[in-house]
Design a protein around this motif. Structure first.
Motif, PDB file in Angstrom:
ATOM      1  N   ARG A 161      20.671  34.809   7.781  1.00  0.00           N
ATOM      2  CA  ARG A 161      19.640  35.769   7.455  1.00  0.00           C
ATOM      3  C   ARG A 161      19.959  36.960   7.841  1.00  0.00           C
ATOM      4  O   ARG A 161      20.611  37.194   8.976  1.00  0.00           O
ATOM      5  CB  ARG A 161      18.694  34.982   8.092  1.00  0.00           C
ATOM      6  CG  ARG A 161      18.037  33.424   7.537  1.00  0.00           C
ATOM      7  CD  ARG A 161      17.597  33.836   6.162  1.00  0.00           C
ATOM      8  NE  ARG A 161      16.978  32.443   5.562  1.00  0.00           N
ATOM      9  CZ  ARG A 161      18.014  31.691   4.776  1.00  0.00           C
ATOM     10  NH1 ARG A 161      19.225  32.048   4.373  1.00  0.00           N
ATOM     11  NH2 ARG A 161      17.455  30.450   4.268  1.00  0.00           N
ATOM     12  N   PRO A 162      19.088  38.015   7.361  1.00  0.00           N
ATOM     13  CA  PRO A 162      19.264  39.408   7.808  1.00  0.00           C
ATOM     14  C   PRO A 162      18.790  39.591   9.124  1.00  0.00           C
ATOM     15  O   PRO A 162      17.951  38.751   9.646  1.00  0.00           O
ATOM     16  CB  PRO A 162      18.487  40.161   6.885  1.00  0.00           C
ATOM     17  CG  PRO A 162      18.012  39.302   5.665  1.00  0.00           C
ATOM     18  CD  PRO A 162      18.086  37.825   6.208  1.00  0.00           C
ATOM     19  N   SER A 163      19.281  40.472  10.009  1.00  0.00           N
ATOM     20  CA  SER A 163      18.909  40.728  11.412  1.00  0.00           C
ATOM     21  C   SER A 163      17.669  41.321  11.482  1.00  0.00           C
ATOM     22  O   SER A 163      17.168  42.062  10.405  1.00  0.00           O
ATOM     23  CB  SER A 163      19.831  41.309  12.150  1.00  0.00           C
ATOM     24  OG  SER A 163      20.361  42.701  11.726  1.00  0.00           O
ATOM     25  N   VAL A 194      28.943  39.127  14.063  1.00  0.00           N
ATOM     26  CA  VAL A 194      28.244  39.953  13.209  1.00  0.00           C
ATOM     27  C   VAL A 194      27.084  39.633  12.547  1.00  0.00           C
ATOM     28  O   VAL A 194      26.185  40.431  12.220  1.00  0.00           O
ATOM     29  CB  VAL A 194      29.382  40.482  12.114  1.00  0.00           C
ATOM     30  CG1 VAL A 194      29.740  39.154  11.176  1.00  0.00           C
ATOM     31  CG2 VAL A 194      29.021  41.699  11.291  1.00  0.00           C
ATOM     32  N   ASN A 195      26.849  38.501  12.307  1.00  0.00           N
ATOM     33  CA  ASN A 195      25.586  38.046  11.758  1.00  0.00           C
ATOM     34  C   ASN A 195      24.478  38.458  12.755  1.00  0.00           C
ATOM     35  O   ASN A 195      23.212  38.424  12.151  1.00  0.00           O
ATOM     36  CB  ASN A 195      25.507  36.376  11.697  1.00  0.00           C
ATOM     37  CG  ASN A 195      26.411  35.772  10.534  1.00  0.00           C
ATOM     38  OD1 ASN A 195      26.733  36.677   9.715  1.00  0.00           O
ATOM     39  ND2 ASN A 195      27.118  34.795  10.960  1.00  0.00           N
ATOM     40  N   ASN A 196      24.616  38.660  13.689  1.00  0.00           N
ATOM     41  CA  ASN A 196      23.430  39.174  14.760  1.00  0.00           C
ATOM     42  C   ASN A 196      22.983  40.680  14.356  1.00  0.00           C
ATOM     43  O   ASN A 196      22.105  40.874  14.921  1.00  0.00           O
ATOM     44  CB  ASN A 196      23.671  38.812  16.038  1.00  0.00           C
ATOM     45  CG  ASN A 196      23.813  37.544  16.681  1.00  0.00           C
ATOM     46  OD1 ASN A 196      22.789  36.936  16.408  1.00  0.00           O
ATOM     47  ND2 ASN A 196      25.088  37.199  17.390  1.00  0.00           N
ATOM     48  N   TRP A 197      23.786  41.360  13.739  1.00  0.00           N
ATOM     49  CA  TRP A 197      23.323  42.599  13.177  1.00  0.00           C
ATOM     50  C   TRP A 197      23.521  42.812  11.903  1.00  0.00           C
ATOM     51  O   TRP A 197      23.711  43.915  11.425  1.00  0.00           O
ATOM     52  CB  TRP A 197      24.018  43.672  13.833  1.00  0.00           C
ATOM     53  CG  TRP A 197      25.539  43.852  14.127  1.00  0.00           C
ATOM     54  CD1 TRP A 197      26.277  44.646  13.072  1.00  0.00           C
ATOM     55  CD2 TRP A 197      26.611  43.323  14.815  1.00  0.00           C
ATOM     56  NE1 TRP A 197      27.689  44.509  13.379  1.00  0.00           N
ATOM     57  CE2 TRP A 197      27.892  43.877  14.363  1.00  0.00           C
ATOM     58  CE3 TRP A 197      26.729  42.387  15.990  1.00  0.00           C
ATOM     59  CZ2 TRP A 197      29.112  43.136  14.970  1.00  0.00           C
ATOM     60  CZ3 TRP A 197      27.738  41.994  16.473  1.00  0.00           C
ATOM     61  CH2 TRP A 197      28.940  42.390  15.880  1.00  0.00           C
ATOM     62  N   GLY A 198      23.925  41.702  11.294  1.00  0.00           N
ATOM     63  CA  GLY A 198      24.271  41.896   9.776  1.00  0.00           C
ATOM     64  C   GLY A 198      22.977  41.930   8.736  1.00  0.00           C
ATOM     65  O   GLY A 198      21.972  41.746   9.048  1.00  0.00           O
TER      66      GLY A 198
END
Length: 471
Positions: A161-163, A194-198
């Motif tokens: 999901r978006p961050s 990268v998902n944590n700021w993607g």
């Protein structure tokens, strides 16, 4: 036109042709004007849904899970009953085996006019306690680092999901077109990476821009290739214009392509950053007094101090969302054993830089409209792991806010008498996100994005704004 003129078909077509030509010319001129008109940047600042208390946000992220009962949530009964069994049931799912209650190795003391208690771990931050809004009733759903990090950063521990930073960028844009709207300094590449700021399915321009990573010292955290030593800016500009023209021709035939449009926007931003980013990253331009305030003169505090000072320089230049991560591959805040040694090391590294950061924001008039958020992905258990550690605890933990329209010197919510479960004014991660968005002027229920046939939002189908914490 009178009746006998209409009787002549030839006359009708002849006179009407002038009208058709006029319409065609008008259409061509309109299309040309649209093509020549400046295209508004997708990062342009946007009007918030409601009156905003904060213009920008910085997340001081303590990876690994700092212990709330050893930092900002004192539990006298934990000291009294040290070594005794927990007098109520453990959660149905625990991360690892736990034993009896473990008292805090640190004493708590009241500070400031508010008298809020802070442990010995944070003597410098304690001096700013009257600016802190301590949230003592956070809770999540996942006891593992990976899921908990994703939950804290994206609102979901199961899906991409978006961050949070990407949602803020999508909703508000930025105040500086020459810098990214969302910057993450020395982020961890583990536990979601990268998902944590993607940006996930949000437009590509909402993606966070990493400056270094957790495996590098902050002094080496730079934007790579920010200068082109081979081609001067004029030639670069001509190249970008040619590439843009070719791609616009392609888009006019093939139709919209979000990935291609995202790359074009990235090219343009990267070009503009060449003239801005080197100056932002030049910490040597700061006074010696300022550098000492952040602890840059001390090898113990230098690394995190550099990150915090860089964060301030981004914030004052209009970057909307900045994240600073304290993490290393050996200790982090994840003390399953050696609690005293690990938390002492970590707190010493961040305490003075955070205090300096708060003082600097306040002195520059930035704290009043900058929301500062401090915390990890979860807390630690009041029960022991082994004989000198604590396990993961997502069921009750502490974060704090400062500035940005929240009450200072204020404690919100509570965990139980030992600090295991949130019990009063419980604040789920969705509630935290809803509250953050509200402070920034966004209604979390209106901040949606249509994808795969449904409207998505950061808070999914939950989220309650904790308006009791607003100043």
């Amino acid at each position: 036109m009178n009746t006998h003129e209409l009787q002549s078909r030839r006359r009708l077509l002849k006179t009407s042709a002038i009208g058709f030509g006029h319409l065609a010319l008008s259409s061509l001129l309109h299309e040309q004007a649209q093509a020549e008109a400046p295209v508004e940047s997708p990062l342009a600042a946007k009007i918030p849904h409601i009156a905003a208390r904060a213009k920008r946000i910085v997340f001081l992220f303590m990876k690994g899970g700092p212990s709330h009962v050893d930092t900002f949530d004192p539990k006298p009964l934990l000291t009294r009953d040290d070594g005794k069994p927990l007098p109520f049931d453990l959660p149905r799912v625990t991360f690892a085996k736990q034993s009896n209650l473990l008292k805090s190795p640190w004493k708590f003391k009241q500070f400031g006019q508010s008298g809020l208690p802070v442990s010995e771990l944070f003597p410098h931050v304690a001096k700013h306690v009257d600016d802190l809004c301590v949230l003592r009733s956070l809770h999540g759903t996942n006891p593992a680092h990976g899921g908990a990090l994703l939950k804290m950063h994206t609102g979901s521990d199961q899906f991409v999901r978006p961050s949070l930073g990407s949602w803020v960028t999508y909703g508000l844009g930025t105040e500086n077109q020459n810098l990214p709207a969302f910057v993450t300094i020395c982020p961890t590449l583990a536990h979601g990476g990268v998902n944590n700021w993607g940006s996930a399915f949000l437009p590509a321009y909402c993606q966070g821009t990493p400056i270094g990573n957790a495996s590098l010292s902050a002094s080496k955290a730079k934007v790579k290739h920010i200068r082109n030593e081979r081609i001067d800016p004029q030639m670069q500009r001509r190249q970008l214009d040619l590439i843009a023209a070719m791609n616009r021709d392609h888009l006019s035939v093939a139709g919209r392509n979000a990935a291609l449009e995202g790359r074009l926007n990235a090219f343009e931003l990267a070009f503009r950053m060449q003239s801005t980013m080197p100056e932002v990253q030049d910490l040597e331009s700061e006074t010696e007094l300022t550098q000492r305030m952040y602890g840059i003169d001390d090898p113990i505090t230098e690394d995190f101090g550099r990150q915090c000072l860089l964060a301030r320089r981004f914030l004052e230049r209009g970057v909307r969302f900045v994240q600073v991560t304290h993490s290393d591959s050996e200790v982090q805040w994840d003390q399953h054993s050696n609690l005293y040694k690990g938390h002492t090391k970590n707190a010493v590294e961040v305490d003075k830089p955070i205090a300096g950061f708060l003082a600097d924001l306040k002195a520059r008039g930035l704290l009043k409209d900058t929301l500062v958020l401090w915390g990890g992905e979860f807390g630690r258990t009041p029960t022991a792991q082994g004989n000198n550690g604590r396990d993961h605890n997502p069921h009750g933990f502490t974060m704090w806010m400062a500035g940005g329209g929240v009450k200072g010197g204020y404690a919100y919510g509570a965990t139980d008498e030992y600090g295991y479960y949130a019990v009063e004014n419980k604040m789920h991660v969705h509630d935290l996100h809803a509250t953050i968005l509200h402070l920034l002027g966004m209604d979390h229920e209106r901040l949606t994005y249509r994808y795969a046939g449904r409207d998505f939002r950061l808070t999914d189908v939950a989220g309650v704004v904790a308006d009791d914490i607003f100043a």
